[in-house]
Write a protein that holds these residues in place. Structure first.
Motif, PDB file in Angstrom:
ATOM      1  N   ALA A 224     -22.185-117.432  -1.154  1.00  0.00           N
ATOM      2  CA  ALA A 224     -21.462-116.198  -1.502  1.00  0.00           C
ATOM      3  C   ALA A 224     -22.307-114.965  -1.194  1.00  0.00           C
ATOM      4  O   ALA A 224     -21.807-113.938  -0.702  1.00  0.00           O
ATOM      5  N   GLN A 225     -23.610-115.057  -1.499  1.00  0.00           N
ATOM      6  CA  GLN A 225     -24.489-113.922  -1.229  1.00  0.00           C
ATOM      7  C   GLN A 225     -24.675-113.716   0.271  1.00  0.00           C
ATOM      8  O   GLN A 225     -24.785-112.580   0.738  1.00  0.00           O
ATOM      9  N   GLU A 226     -24.735-114.809   1.040  1.00  0.00           N
ATOM     10  CA  GLU A 226     -24.830-114.660   2.483  1.00  0.00           C
ATOM     11  C   GLU A 226     -23.592-113.976   3.054  1.00  0.00           C
ATOM     12  O   GLU A 226     -23.692-113.161   3.995  1.00  0.00           O
ATOM     13  N   ALA A 227     -22.427-114.273   2.484  1.00  0.00           N
ATOM     14  CA  ALA A 227     -21.197-113.611   2.934  1.00  0.00           C
ATOM     15  C   ALA A 227     -21.241-112.118   2.628  1.00  0.00           C
ATOM     16  O   ALA A 227     -20.789-111.292   3.428  1.00  0.00           O
TER      17      ALA A 227
ATOM     18  N   ARG B  26     -20.935-100.388  -3.000  1.00  0.00           N
ATOM     19  CA  ARG B  26     -21.712-100.846  -4.152  1.00  0.00           C
ATOM     20  C   ARG B  26     -22.694-101.937  -3.745  1.00  0.00           C
ATOM     21  O   ARG B  26     -23.844-101.963  -4.187  1.00  0.00           O
ATOM     22  N   LEU B  27     -22.240-102.872  -2.886  1.00  0.00           N
ATOM     23  CA  LEU B  27     -23.144-103.906  -2.393  1.00  0.00           C
ATOM     24  C   LEU B  27     -24.274-103.293  -1.572  1.00  0.00           C
ATOM     25  O   LEU B  27     -25.442-103.701  -1.685  1.00  0.00           O
ATOM     26  N   TYR B  28     -23.946-102.314  -0.749  1.00  0.00           N
ATOM     27  CA  TYR B  28     -24.941-101.649   0.095  1.00  0.00           C
ATOM     28  C   TYR B  28     -25.984-100.925  -0.756  1.00  0.00           C
ATOM     29  O   TYR B  28     -27.204-101.056  -0.540  1.00  0.00           O
ATOM     30  N   TYR B  29     -25.521-100.149  -1.752  1.00  0.00           N
ATOM     31  CA  TYR B  29     -26.452 -99.421  -2.613  1.00  0.00           C
ATOM     32  C   TYR B  29     -27.315-100.381  -3.425  1.00  0.00           C
ATOM     33  O   TYR B  29     -28.525-100.155  -3.601  1.00  0.00           O
TER      34      TYR B  29
ATOM     35  N   ALA C 224     -26.427-109.649  -5.933  1.00  0.00           N
ATOM     36  CA  ALA C 224     -25.676-109.936  -7.161  1.00  0.00           C
ATOM     37  C   ALA C 224     -26.390-109.266  -8.315  1.00  0.00           C
ATOM     38  O   ALA C 224     -27.629-109.202  -8.361  1.00  0.00           O
ATOM     39  N   GLN C 225     -25.618-108.757  -9.249  1.00  0.00           N
ATOM     40  CA  GLN C 225     -26.198-108.077 -10.389  1.00  0.00           C
ATOM     41  C   GLN C 225     -26.865-109.077 -11.313  1.00  0.00           C
ATOM     42  O   GLN C 225     -26.291-110.121 -11.643  1.00  0.00           O
TER      43      GLN C 225
END
Length: 573
Positions: free
Chosen positions: A64-67, A108-111, A120-121
């Motif tokens: 999921a994180q790779e995606a 949000r993912l980029y920041y 992931a938070q």
């Protein structure tokens, strides 16, 4: 694209430096939620800190994180996305359309990845209920304009959350030590928001915000003057009648930003546009001649500033924006830089110079009209009765204090006057006679057979050519010296001299003397009336006594009256 990892501490938080150039750099916050990068100048003033824990720990990526990384990879590969907001949003919108998601999620993912290196938070353990209550109580009650004490905020929390319907306190209520320790252990007392919420943003900006460097570094060349005024803590007497107290004078200072040299000073009873103009005129004139008026001999090196400044830095006082000040700015190209209200820290050089000036002379003038800190307390001395100095005396005291601050006070091994002489001042050369006339106060008066009457004083023209009795003219005069005024004509200026006074007298002194004379005149009139009444009563008593002893008059004969007069005169002698 891999970027070098560099982190700095700013306002208690950790920030990552994304890009850096000669003008500054782009930062992003590592501690808070996802937020966009921003530009910050002068990165050298922030302390470099180690990388946060999220950057030190290595974790294997899940599918999921790779995606997610694949979604934001175009933005990571483009350095222009950091400073260019529009490009960043455009590329995020394209990625959102490609992966069937929202632009907000892509950003949000980029920041988050730029700030923490994670996609992931991180899940943190939820705080206990009591800690949540304490945090909420501090934010609600202690961080407020009512400025409750920390103990009061604790009691409000108990009343709101831990007191049941029966009025009994719950057994699981936090204790006062727990509340206090939470406040200090979590560094809430260092939070800038505490000062902003309790005291206001202006208070934080003025007294608590970080202030690196020096105010002198704001301007690198002499010629940018900071101006401000204060009412001196001393009562003065009149120059015309030293038994009359005329009040407290005002001091205006013009302090050079780059060298802290006091370039101009005004001491007088005006606190309006006239005082500002007089201070600017004094800043532009030769100080050797100015000091000679008061019997003080100096060398040009002791007070070297001569010429009109190019810039004046001041607050939003009304006296700096009058019509005559606007005319002066247009005439000489003078710029006035306006600072925000309630921010004296923005012109700290002149504020501190005023403080140092009063600290210099007040200890030596105690008991001579200086106002002490207990002036408003009960049974305090009435310092008006101690007034001894007149305006000329006090001006000499201020000049000597200014000379000490300019050429006697050392800062970093040099005096302000020495720094001035080492630099290249940016000053304008002006005609002092023309500048003096432009700085004088204006009024309108009619020329009569007796002359012109201004401030209860009659003036006669030195040369009446071109003047017509009965016409009204524009008058220029100095409220601090009413010995002369000037009639402003279209083609010339006609000086006029006072016909009633022979020494330098200010307008307020004329008013004070006039009021004192008026009171004396009223007392004399009462005395005159009492004397008149006493004389009338005595005359009436004599007349009544004569009437009581009056006898019938015999036949009136002129010759007999002459004979009786001679007889009466002989009896008197």
């Amino acid at each position: 694209m891999d970027r070098p990892l560099r982190f700095v501490c700013r306002l208690g938080g950790v920030f990552r430096v994304l890009m850096e150039n000669s003008a500054g750099g782009w930062l992003i916050e590592c501690n808070g939620g996802p937020s966009p990068p921003f530009f910050e100048a002068d990165l050298h003033k922030y302390e470099r800190v180690p990388a946060p824990e999220s950057w030190m720990s290595e974790q294997a990526m899940t599918p999921a994180q790779e995606a997610r990384l694949q979604m934001i990879q175009p933005l990571l590969d483009c350095d222009d996305c950091i400073p260019d907001k529009s490009l960043r949003y455009k590329m995020a919108a394209d990625a959102a359309q490609q992966y069937q998601t929202t632009t907000r999620r892509i950003l949000r993912l980029y920041y988050r990845y730029l700030a923490t290196g994670q996609l992931a938070q991180k899940r943190t353990q939820q705080t206990s209920k009591s800690n949540q209550m304490i945090e909420r109580a501090i934010r609600r009650y202690y961080f407020g304009a009512k400025r409750l004490s920390l103990r009061s905020a604790y009691e409000m929390m108990l009343l709101e959350d831990y007191v049941g319907p029966d009025g009994q306190l719950d057994s699981d209520a936090p204790t006062w030590p727990q509340f206090r320790h939470y406040y200090y252990d979590h560094d809430i007392h260092k939070d800038p928001q505490k000062v902003i919420a309790r005291e206001g943003l202006a208070k934080y900006q003025r007294d608590h915000r970080p202030a690196w460097g020096t105010s002198a570094g704001w301007r690198t060349q002499p010629g940018s003057y900071q101006m401000d005024a204060t009412q001196a803590d001393i009562y003065l007497v009149s120059r015309a009648d030293r038994s009359v107290v005329v009040g407290r004078p005002y001091i205006y200072l013009a302090v050079d930003t780059a060298t802290h040299l006091i370039a101009g000073v005004y001491v007088g009873y005006s606190c309006d546009e006239t005082a500002v103009m007089a201070c600017i005129e004094q800043a532009a004139m030769d100080k050797v001649g100015y000091c000679a008026r008061y019997g003080i001999e100096i060398t040009p090196e002791q007070w070297p500033s001569v010429g009109m400044p190019l810039e004046i830095i001041t607050d939003q006082g009304r006296e700096f924006f009058g019509p005559r000040m606007s005319e002066l700015c247009r005439r000489y190209g003078l710029e006035v830089l306006t600072l925000p209200p309630f921010r004296p820290d923005c012109k700290g050089s002149v504020e501190k110079s005023i403080d140092l000036l009063q600290q210099r002379y007040k200890p030596m003038l105690r008991g001579r009209g200086v106002i002490e800190d207990d002036a408003q307390e009960r049974w305090a001395t009435d310092y008006r009765t101690q007034a001894t100095l007149d305006l000329d005396d006090f001006a000499r005291v201020v000049i000597h204090s200014v000379l000490y601050l300019n050429s006697g006070r050392l800062t970093d091994g040099k005096t302000p006057a020495e720094r001035w002489l080492e630099m290249s001042p940016r000053l304008m050369t002006v005609d002092m006679e023309e500048l003096h006339i432009q700085t004088l106060s204006r009024d309108t008066a009619k020329l009569t057979r007796k002359g012109i009457r201004i401030n209860r004083i009659w003036y006669a023209p030195d040369d009446a050519e071109g003047l017509t009795i009965g016409d009204s003219y524009t008058i220029a005069y100095d409220p601090a010296d009413l010995r002369r005024i000037h009639i402003i004509l279209a083609d010339k200026i006609c000086p006029c001299h006072a016909v009633e006074i022979g020494q330098q007298v200010a307008a307020c002194e004329v008013d004070a003397v006039y009021e004192a004379t008026k009171r004396n005149r009223e007392a004399a009139r009462k005395k005159e009336m009492a004397s008149s009444i006493a004389a009338t009563q005595a005359i009436r008593s004599i007349v009544e006594h004569a009437v009581e002893h009056r006898e019938p008059i015999r036949r009136v004969d002129g010759e007999q009256i002459k004979q009786d007069k001679l007889t009466e005169r002989g009896q008197l002698t």
